[in-house]
Design an enzyme around this catalytic site. Structure first.
Site, PDB file in Angstrom:
ATOM      1  N   TYR A   1      -7.795   5.118  -3.374  1.00 45.13           N
ATOM      2  CA  TYR A   1      -8.665   5.923  -2.513  1.00 45.13           C
ATOM      3  C   TYR A   1      -7.872   7.005  -1.805  1.00 45.13           C
ATOM      4  O   TYR A   1      -6.655   7.121  -1.967  1.00 45.13           O
ATOM      5  CB  TYR A   1      -9.380   5.027  -1.505  1.00 45.13           C
TER       6      TYR A   1
ATOM      7  N   SER B   1      -3.515   0.705  -3.137  1.00 40.82           N
ATOM      8  CA  SER B   1      -3.324  -0.556  -2.424  1.00 40.82           C
ATOM      9  C   SER B   1      -3.346  -1.662  -3.453  1.00 40.82           C
ATOM     10  O   SER B   1      -4.385  -1.925  -4.077  1.00 40.82           O
ATOM     11  CB  SER B   1      -4.438  -0.777  -1.387  1.00 40.82           C
TER      12      SER B   1
ATOM     13  N   GLU C   1      -3.937   6.947  -2.234  1.00 39.50           N
ATOM     14  CA  GLU C   1      -3.247   5.688  -1.941  1.00 39.50           C
ATOM     15  C   GLU C   1      -3.616   4.627  -2.963  1.00 39.50           C
ATOM     16  O   GLU C   1      -4.795   4.449  -3.294  1.00 39.50           O
ATOM     17  CB  GLU C   1      -3.591   5.181  -0.546  1.00 39.50           C
TER      18      GLU C   1
ATOM     19  N   HIS D   1       0.925  -6.555   9.192  1.00 38.87           N
ATOM     20  CA  HIS D   1       0.845  -5.214   8.624  1.00 38.87           C
ATOM     21  C   HIS D   1       2.149  -4.497   8.953  1.00 38.87           C
ATOM     22  O   HIS D   1       2.413  -4.156  10.109  1.00 38.87           O
ATOM     23  CB  HIS D   1      -0.359  -4.485   9.227  1.00 38.87           C
TER      24      HIS D   1
ATOM     25  N   ASN E   1       2.011  -5.967   3.412  1.00 42.44           N
ATOM     26  CA  ASN E   1       1.133  -6.941   4.058  1.00 42.44           C
ATOM     27  C   ASN E   1       1.566  -8.342   3.663  1.00 42.44           C
ATOM     28  O   ASN E   1       1.846  -8.599   2.483  1.00 42.44           O
ATOM     29  CB  ASN E   1      -0.322  -6.710   3.635  1.00 42.44           C
TER      30      ASN E   1
ATOM     31  N   ASP F   1      -6.519   8.424   1.614  1.00 44.15           N
ATOM     32  CA  ASP F   1      -6.200   7.952   2.965  1.00 44.15           C
ATOM     33  C   ASP F   1      -5.340   9.011   3.656  1.00 44.15           C
ATOM     34  O   ASP F   1      -4.222   9.289   3.220  1.00 44.15           O
ATOM     35  CB  ASP F   1      -5.438   6.620   2.891  1.00 44.15           C
TER      36      ASP F   1
ATOM     37  N   GLU G   1       0.862  -1.181   0.000  1.00 47.79           N
ATOM     38  CA  GLU G   1       0.000   0.000   0.000  1.00 47.79           C
ATOM     39  C   GLU G   1       0.899   1.232   0.000  1.00 47.79           C
ATOM     40  O   GLU G   1       1.760   1.358   0.864  1.00 47.79           O
ATOM     41  CB  GLU G   1      -0.876   0.052   1.252  1.00 47.79           C
TER      42      GLU G   1
ATOM     43  N   HIS H   1       3.106   0.722   3.186  1.00 48.70           N
ATOM     44  CA  HIS H   1       2.885  -0.421   4.057  1.00 48.70           C
ATOM     45  C   HIS H   1       2.949  -1.714   3.260  1.00 48.70           C
ATOM     46  O   HIS H   1       2.537  -1.754   2.104  1.00 48.70           O
ATOM     47  CB  HIS H   1       1.529  -0.310   4.760  1.00 48.70           C
TER      48      HIS H   1
ATOM     49  N   ARG I   1      -2.727 -11.352   9.086  1.00 50.28           N
ATOM     50  CA  ARG I   1      -2.112 -10.445   8.111  1.00 50.28           C
ATOM     51  C   ARG I   1      -1.111  -9.590   8.867  1.00 50.28           C
ATOM     52  O   ARG I   1      -1.487  -8.754   9.693  1.00 50.28           O
ATOM     53  CB  ARG I   1      -3.158  -9.554   7.435  1.00 50.28           C
TER      54      ARG I   1
END
Length: 505
Positions: A96, A105, A103, A245, A161, A98, A10, A159, A243
């Protein structure tokens, strides 16, 4: 033992309006998302994001943080403003707004090379949004930067994941990942002019994000940032999966750096799951150590390990590589998959050269390539590290426009190593990965978009005329919903109604 596992990236992009420092970042970010989404029509424009199964305040240590005590930035399970843009793309990604940044993702992928590919697709999406805004005479210019700080005290995240087994004790994750993240920046740092959160300290450092981390373990992502984030939001079957993060990574543009960032982390996670570490590499005072490593591009800082020994960041990375290589050889011999072999070989090559001549890694690592460029400019212009022009070069490195971004200029000249082709990136902008559930999500948006009411990482919700209620199709296993599982089914179902009937049988 493999570098292959479900993963994703992300990235929040820096946003600005040239000549207007007071521009509202949320409005600019909404312009970016809407500019990209507008031509998509029913393929993406109608479907909303489904927040029903999100739980951002659930902590992996066994509790849930009180909602009334949470910072608003933690409440990602509902939109801050229902007017903010939020789009699900046909490649399975989410685009979207953020925290006042656009961002991207990425869709879930199954291996580090695909992580690079769809991360690059995100760069292409942002570039297209900028171009569409520029072509609209009613909108002002908006610039986007793939970086992590405005050098005025604000940081925004990149980020990662990773899907993990739920039965892995979280304490093991903390113990073995913390020293890895403290030192991983020597490979995965994006480089930064300035030190301290506001960037006023003189000098160049390895990581854009390091100075913004203040604690070892925690739930926050924007305040008191922790090296290990404890958010327990699996976006999958909670009894089977976790998950992980990861919020400590930089926004890297060099494809090898991103590949190694994802691939080496996946291998460390596998060793944690298998309880196969033969040496505990815990670092004394991890947060100050993180900062010290970042502030030393000469890579000479000695870290004190809790067993009483000392080592440089590169030496700590060697210790991880040696344990993982030994385990892979002992378990698989020459039967490891090709990507795992490649990650291990590249990891070894980079560490060897970082020890002898870091500048020899300029084709592969962002911070090295950026430092070489800056050093050349400093020498030509006789500048000190506090020169404002150097911070402008740092910013220009991250510009998404190929004609402006310095990384892109190096790539055009063949001065950075590529792992994925431009043709692959173009395809990944609109086509999902074939071997994760993102395939089902993306194909549904592409084929039945006008009847997809909403979607999330773990479900697609249909609104089919003549059926009284919305119909949710759960996708709780990220390894199902692939082309092998559902490709033929989607191909033979021309309508959403037929697909739902077929799934029900």
């Amino acid at each position: 033992m493999s570098a292959r596992r479900i993963m994703g990236i992300e990235t929040e992009y820096g946003v600005s309006a040239p000549g207007d420092p007071t521009a509202n970042a949320m409005l600019l970010s909404s312009q970016v998302v809407n500019a990209y989404a507008a031509p998509l029509g029913s393929r993406a424009g109608r479907a909303r994001w489904d927040y029903e199964d999100e739980a951002p305040l659930r902590d992996a240590r066994g509790w849930e943080f009180p909602r009334d005590a949470a910072d608003p930035s933690q409440l990602t399970d509902s939109p801050d403003d229902p007017g903010l843009a939020n789009v699900i793309l046909t490649n399975g990604a989410r685009l979207y707004v953020d925290h006042a940044h656009p961002e991207f993702s990425s869709p879930e992928v199954s291996n580090p090379r695909d992580a690079v590919l769809w991360d690059k697709a995100g760069e292409r999406v942002m570039l297209e949004a900028v171009r569409r805004i520029a072509a609209n005479p009613g909108l002002g210019t908006v610039n986007l930067y793939k970086n992590n700080t405005d050098n005025k005290g604000a940081s925004y995240g990149t980020h990662e994941n990773y899907l993990m087994r739920r039965d892995t004790p979280f304490a093991d994750i903390v113990r073995h990942l913390t020293p890895f993240f403290v030192t991983r920046q020597v490979i995965a740092g994006a480089g930064r002019v300035g030190r301290g959160q506001d960037g006023t300290g003189q000098g160049f450092q390895i990581s854009q994000r390091a100075d913004f981390f203040e604690v070892e373990v925690g739930l926050e992502t924007t305040l008191k940032r922790p090296i290990i984030n404890t958010r327990d939001e699996p976006h999958a079957s909670a009894d089977r999966f976790r998950r992980l993060h990861v919020i400590i990574g930089d926004a890297t543009q060099c494809e090898v750096a991103t590949y190694l960032k994802m691939g080496t982390t996946a291998l460390v996670l596998e060793l944690i799951e298998e309880k196969a570490f033969t040496r505990d590499l815990a670092v004394d005072r991890p947060v100050p150590s993180l900062h010290a490593v970042s502030h030393d591009p000469e890579l000479k800082t000695l870290l004190r390990l809790r067993d009483g020994t000392t080592a440089t960041a590169v030496q700590v990375q060697w210790m991880y590589l040696e344990q993982i290589s030994s385990y892979v050889t002992g378990r698989l011999g020459d039967d490891a998959d090709e990507q795992t072999k490649d990650v291990l070989a590249r990891w070894e090559s980079v560490l060897t050269r970082l020890e002898s001549d870091p500048m020899s890694c300029a084709r592969e690592l962002d911070w090295v390539a950026k430092l070489r460029l800056l050093q050349g400019f400093r020498q030509r212009e006789n500048l000190s590290w506090d020169a404002a022009r150097l911070q402008l070069i740092d910013l220009q490195w991250a510009d998404v426009r190929p004609e402006k971004g310095l990384y892109h200029r190096l790539a055009q000249r063949g001065q950075v190593e590529r792992l994925v082709s431009d043709e692959e990136i173009t395809a990944a902008v609109s086509i999902p990965p074939e071997d994760t559930r993102a395939y089902f999500r993306g194909r549904c948006l592409s084929r039945y978009g006008e009847h997809v009411a909403a979607a999330s990482w773990d479900s697609v919700i249909f609104d089919v005329p003549g059926r009284g209620a919305l119909q949710r199709v759960p996708t709780l296993d990220p390894r199902r919903g692939t082309r092998d599982h559902v490709g033929a089914l989607i191909d033979r179902c021309p309508t959403a109604a037929e697909l739902l009937d077929a799934l029900a049988t």
